[in-house]
Design a protein around this motif. Sequence first.
Motif, PDB file in Angstrom:
ATOM      1  N   ALA A 102      49.553  31.253 -13.769  1.00 13.57           N
ATOM      2  CA  ALA A 102      48.125  31.313 -13.958  1.00 13.57           C
ATOM      3  C   ALA A 102      47.861  32.599 -15.064  1.00 13.57           C
ATOM      4  N   GLN A 103      48.368  33.878 -14.735  1.00 12.38           N
ATOM      5  CA  GLN A 103      48.043  34.929 -15.432  1.00 12.38           C
ATOM      6  C   GLN A 103      48.452  34.692 -17.100  1.00 12.38           C
ATOM      7  N   LYS A 144      51.125  32.232  -9.334  1.00 11.55           N
ATOM      8  CA  LYS A 144      50.211  33.498  -9.797  1.00 11.55           C
ATOM      9  C   LYS A 144      50.690  34.085 -11.241  1.00 11.55           C
ATOM     10  N   PRO A 198      46.469  29.984  -7.486  1.00 18.00           N
ATOM     11  CA  PRO A 198      46.016  30.845  -8.843  1.00 18.00           C
ATOM     12  C   PRO A 198      45.888  29.603  -9.822  1.00 18.00           C
ATOM     13  N   ASN A 227      36.297  34.504  -7.124  1.00 20.40           N
ATOM     14  CA  ASN A 227      37.671  34.453  -7.936  1.00 20.40           C
ATOM     15  C   ASN A 227      37.399  33.699  -9.242  1.00 20.40           C
ATOM     16  N   GLY A 286      49.618  32.538  -3.662  1.00 19.15           N
ATOM     17  CA  GLY A 286      50.273  33.073  -4.820  1.00 19.15           C
ATOM     18  C   GLY A 286      51.199  31.698  -5.593  1.00 19.15           C
ATOM     19  N   ASP A 315      56.369  30.732  -9.238  1.00 25.17           N
ATOM     20  CA  ASP A 315      55.479  31.658  -9.157  1.00 25.17           C
ATOM     21  C   ASP A 315      54.133  31.290  -9.831  1.00 25.17           C
TER      22      ASP A 315
END
Length: 292
Positions: free
Chosen positions: A15-16, A12, A273, A56, A269, A10
Amino acid sequence: MSVATAKILDGKALAQKIQNNLKAQIPTLQEQIGRSPGLAVLMVGDNPASAAYVRNKEKACINVGMASFGRHFPTETTQTELESVIHELNQDSRVDGILVQLPLPKHLDAVSLLHQIDPDKDADGLHPTNLGKLVRGEMGLRSCTPAGVMELLKEYNISVQGKHSVVIGRSILVGKPLALMLLEENATVTVAHSRTIDLASMTRQADILIPAVGKPNLITKDMVKPGAIVIDVGINRVVDEVTPKGRLVGDVAYDEVAQVAEYITPVPGGVGPMTVAMLLQNTFLSYKKKVT
């Protein structure tokens, strides 16, 4: 139809996590340096995909507490005008990272523009000085997409040491720097490309398979070794009867390959990211150097 068994890598979520870490670190340094980190993204023309990427990047900048010095130029902007903007940004003490959004209109020489960027502000890690440091295994700003792939492997505790990694694609943006980063971590690396004879026999040997070509459904189930790790760097917009407005897909036929792979990245995703997260990370590393 058998059910997909592959575990998702994952991008995404990771990256978060990276962005949250940056957001937490910036205020402390801001007190010492007297300003927030700054990233300048230069975009020429009105390519809709590029415009979406730039939005983005600018949004991510603001989310972590970075200043965005984005500049959008009309298609007819000249090479000389852009070079002079890059030279100004090189001298601007508020700017820690500079990125030229590719692709550029045909009349512009992207390579020459990248050469103009100060290597210490080269947020995309594509300046010859930084690529040279990568070849030599020295510290330097790393190319964002390949660095994102390596971070993803690290996050899921996937060691590449001794494993056969097959990278499909030899671009200076992804394929070549990624092969070098994998070698640095002691993988055995094969780089395949459009002239490779019998690609399938090559991909079936891969413990780690990383297509980065930009060709939908290039990699099918029969081309993947059972239990392989598949990291899909490709991003393609496909328009058909099901999605007349278009949808994003990778280079991997996801549903079928997920039945045989151990790990797989989704598109979108997955790697996308991570590219933005590493861009922010590079800008932050340049910023951090200001602390004496």
